[in-house]
Design a protein around this motif. Structure first.
Motif, PDB file in Angstrom:
ATOM      1  N   ARG A  48       7.401 -17.081  46.845  1.00 55.02           N
ATOM      2  CA  ARG A  48       8.734 -17.064  46.230  1.00 55.02           C
ATOM      3  C   ARG A  48       9.751 -16.493  47.208  1.00 55.02           C
ATOM      4  NH1 ARG A  48       9.669 -14.451  40.347  1.00 55.02           N
ATOM      5  NH2 ARG A  48       8.317 -16.217  39.854  1.00 55.02           N
ATOM      6  N   LEU A  49       9.306 -15.543  48.023  1.00 50.46           N
ATOM      7  CA  LEU A  49      10.168 -14.852  48.987  1.00 50.46           C
ATOM      8  C   LEU A  49       9.450 -14.773  50.323  1.00 50.46           C
ATOM      9  CD1 LEU A  49      12.613 -12.825  49.638  1.00 50.46           C
ATOM     10  CD2 LEU A  49      11.003 -11.032  48.960  1.00 50.46           C
ATOM     11  N   VAL A  50      10.174 -15.048  51.402  1.00 54.10           N
ATOM     12  CA  VAL A  50       9.662 -14.862  52.759  1.00 54.10           C
ATOM     13  C   VAL A  50      10.681 -14.033  53.526  1.00 54.10           C
ATOM     14  CG1 VAL A  50       9.101 -15.986  54.955  1.00 54.10           C
ATOM     15  CG2 VAL A  50       8.283 -16.973  52.806  1.00 54.10           C
ATOM     16  N   VAL A  51      10.189 -13.030  54.257  1.00 53.08           N
ATOM     17  CA  VAL A  51      11.054 -12.142  55.037  1.00 53.08           C
ATOM     18  C   VAL A  51      10.602 -12.172  56.495  1.00 53.08           C
ATOM     19  CG1 VAL A  51      11.846  -9.763  55.379  1.00 53.08           C
ATOM     20  CG2 VAL A  51      11.375 -10.610  53.051  1.00 53.08           C
ATOM     21  N   GLU A  52      11.552 -12.357  57.389  1.00 57.31           N
ATOM     22  CA  GLU A  52      11.307 -12.215  58.823  1.00 57.31           C
ATOM     23  C   GLU A  52      12.219 -11.112  59.338  1.00 57.31           C
ATOM     24  OE1 GLU A  52       8.933 -13.493  60.430  1.00 57.31           O
ATOM     25  OE2 GLU A  52       8.428 -15.441  59.550  1.00 57.31           O
ATOM     26  N   ILE A  53      11.667 -10.222  60.135  1.00 53.29           N
ATOM     27  CA  ILE A  53      12.441  -9.153  60.760  1.00 53.29           C
ATOM     28  C   ILE A  53      12.725  -9.597  62.185  1.00 53.29           C
ATOM     29  CG2 ILE A  53      12.481  -6.715  61.403  1.00 53.29           C
ATOM     30  CD1 ILE A  53      10.410  -6.403  58.992  1.00 53.29           C
ATOM     31  N   LEU A  54      13.993  -9.690  62.516  1.00 49.73           N
ATOM     32  CA  LEU A  54      14.406 -10.326  63.763  1.00 49.73           C
ATOM     33  C   LEU A  54      14.151  -9.458  64.987  1.00 49.73           C
ATOM     34  CD1 LEU A  54      17.810 -11.797  62.559  1.00 49.73           C
ATOM     35  CD2 LEU A  54      15.598 -12.970  62.703  1.00 49.73           C
ATOM     36  N   LEU A  55      13.622 -10.094  66.002  1.00 50.69           N
ATOM     37  CA  LEU A  55      13.497  -9.531  67.336  1.00 50.69           C
ATOM     38  C   LEU A  55      14.261 -10.447  68.282  1.00 50.69           C
ATOM     39  CD1 LEU A  55       9.669  -8.763  67.383  1.00 50.69           C
ATOM     40  CD2 LEU A  55      11.505  -7.064  67.405  1.00 50.69           C
ATOM     41  N   PRO A  56      14.818  -9.922  69.363  1.00 51.91           N
ATOM     42  CA  PRO A  56      15.545 -10.794  70.288  1.00 51.91           C
ATOM     43  C   PRO A  56      14.705 -11.986  70.761  1.00 51.91           C
ATOM     44  CG  PRO A  56      15.974  -8.503  70.819  1.00 51.91           C
ATOM     45  CD  PRO A  56      14.902  -8.506  69.758  1.00 51.91           C
ATOM     46  N   SER A  57      13.404 -11.784  70.941  1.00 48.97           N
ATOM     47  CA  SER A  57      12.545 -12.846  71.470  1.00 48.97           C
ATOM     48  C   SER A  57      12.219 -13.933  70.443  1.00 48.97           C
ATOM     49  CB  SER A  57      11.245 -12.243  72.004  1.00 48.97           C
ATOM     50  OG  SER A  57      10.554 -11.565  70.962  1.00 48.97           O
ATOM     51  N   THR A  58      12.366 -13.644  69.137  1.00 51.52           N
ATOM     52  CA  THR A  58      11.997 -14.615  68.103  1.00 51.52           C
ATOM     53  C   THR A  58      13.158 -15.040  67.212  1.00 51.52           C
ATOM     54  OG1 THR A  58      11.388 -12.842  66.549  1.00 51.52           O
ATOM     55  CG2 THR A  58       9.640 -13.699  67.996  1.00 51.52           C
ATOM     56  N   GLU A  59      14.326 -14.423  67.390  1.00 53.52           N
ATOM     57  CA  GLU A  59      15.441 -14.666  66.471  1.00 53.52           C
ATOM     58  C   GLU A  59      15.838 -16.133  66.381  1.00 53.52           C
ATOM     59  OE1 GLU A  59      20.016 -13.211  65.537  1.00 53.52           O
ATOM     60  OE2 GLU A  59      18.858 -12.173  67.084  1.00 53.52           O
ATOM     61  N   ALA A  60      15.968 -16.809  67.501  1.00 53.62           N
ATOM     62  CA  ALA A  60      16.404 -18.212  67.480  1.00 53.62           C
ATOM     63  C   ALA A  60      15.397 -19.074  66.714  1.00 53.62           C
ATOM     64  CB  ALA A  60      16.598 -18.730  68.904  1.00 53.62           C
ATOM     65  N   PHE A  61      14.128 -18.835  66.924  1.00 51.41           N
ATOM     66  CA  PHE A  61      13.093 -19.599  66.225  1.00 51.41           C
ATOM     67  C   PHE A  61      13.089 -19.286  64.732  1.00 51.41           C
ATOM     68  CE2 PHE A  61       8.501 -20.217  65.079  1.00 51.41           C
ATOM     69  CZ  PHE A  61       8.523 -21.598  65.124  1.00 51.41           C
ATOM     70  N   ASP A  62      13.221 -17.994  64.377  1.00 59.84           N
ATOM     71  CA  ASP A  62      13.244 -17.607  62.966  1.00 59.84           C
ATOM     72  C   ASP A  62      14.424 -18.236  62.229  1.00 59.84           C
ATOM     73  OD1 ASP A  62      10.961 -16.061  63.302  1.00 59.84           O
ATOM     74  OD2 ASP A  62      12.053 -14.170  63.477  1.00 59.84           O
ATOM     75  N   ARG A  63      15.563 -18.314  62.891  1.00 64.03           N
ATOM     76  CA  ARG A  63      16.763 -18.890  62.273  1.00 64.03           C
ATOM     77  C   ARG A  63      16.728 -20.415  62.232  1.00 64.03           C
ATOM     78  NH1 ARG A  63      20.841 -15.554  61.401  1.00 64.03           N
ATOM     79  NH2 ARG A  63      20.909 -13.521  62.421  1.00 64.03           N
ATOM     80  N   GLY A  64      16.066 -21.015  63.206  1.00 62.85           N
ATOM     81  CA  GLY A  64      16.111 -22.466  63.356  1.00 62.85           C
ATOM     82  C   GLY A  64      14.867 -23.179  62.861  1.00 62.85           C
ATOM     83  N   ALA A  65      13.961 -23.480  63.799  1.00 62.78           N
ATOM     84  CA  ALA A  65      12.793 -24.316  63.479  1.00 62.78           C
ATOM     85  C   ALA A  65      11.917 -23.721  62.385  1.00 62.78           C
ATOM     86  CB  ALA A  65      11.974 -24.559  64.748  1.00 62.78           C
TER      87      ALA A  65
END
Length: 195
Positions: free
Chosen positions: A102-119
């Motif tokens: 129902r809910l998914v949370v990602e905690i952003l790191l500079p190395s993964t932020e673009a991927f977490d936001r995009g693909a």
């Protein structure tokens, strides 16, 4: 050994992954090793997991940390979100993956932020059960919510929160002070930030 092969099937990945000491995600036939996280990232994950677990203890929802795989389809991709919450009776009680979050949370790191936001978000949107996708910044006090529209399941609404706010988890009917997510978290300037 499966790692390093140009294409691995989902079943090969799932069998291989069970015997690994480190976590690996599976995207388009490729196996990708997970990287370590910062202290701030880890503390945010622990803080939010504790708050969610306490708030949801008496209901049907279950809170999972970053060691629980999430499958988009039986053939992949497979990800390890920082936190996922399932409240679905279809979710098997035994197994190694979550299929109906129902809910998914990602905690952003500079190395993964673009991927977490995009693909990664494009893949998560394919999950019919998913109602909210939350991105939490690990370098400043900032939380972003993407919520599936109740009027049109194909549309996602956006809301952001900063210091002093109360964040609203609509999918769980839960409000938390943003300060509780960042309790005891110390921010350090990123390498690209002038001192």
């Amino acid at each position: 050994m499966v790692a390093g092969r140009p294409h691995t099937t989902a079943s090969e990945y799932l069998e291989w992954e069970q015997h690994q000491d480190l976590r690996h995600e599976y995207i388009g036939g490729e196996i990708v090793a997970m990287t370590g996280a910062s202290m701030a990232h880890n503390m945010i994950a622990v803080n939010l997991s504790a708050e969610l677990r306490t708030a949801l203890r008496s209901g049907p929802c279950r809170v999972f940390g970053s060691d629980m795989k999430l499958q988009i389809t039986p053939s992949g991709p497979f990800f390890y979100p920082d936190i996922s919450v399932t409240c679905d009776g279809q979710e098997p009680l035994l197994g190694h993956t979550v299929s109906f979050p129902r809910l998914v949370v990602e905690i952003l790191l500079p190395s993964t932020e673009a991927f977490d936001r995009g693909a990664k978000f494009r893949h998560y949107r394919r999950l019919a059960a998913l109602q909210e996708y939350v991105l939490i910044d690990s370098q400043e006090t900032a939380v972003e919510f993407y919520r599936r529209s109740t009027d049109n399941q194909q549309l996602w609404e956006f809301e952001s929160y900063g210091s002093g706010a109360t964040v609203h988890f609509e999918s769980l009917g839960l409000d938390l002070p943003i300060a509780s997510l960042y309790e005891k978290v110390t921010f350090f300037p990123s390498p690209s930030t002038p001192a």
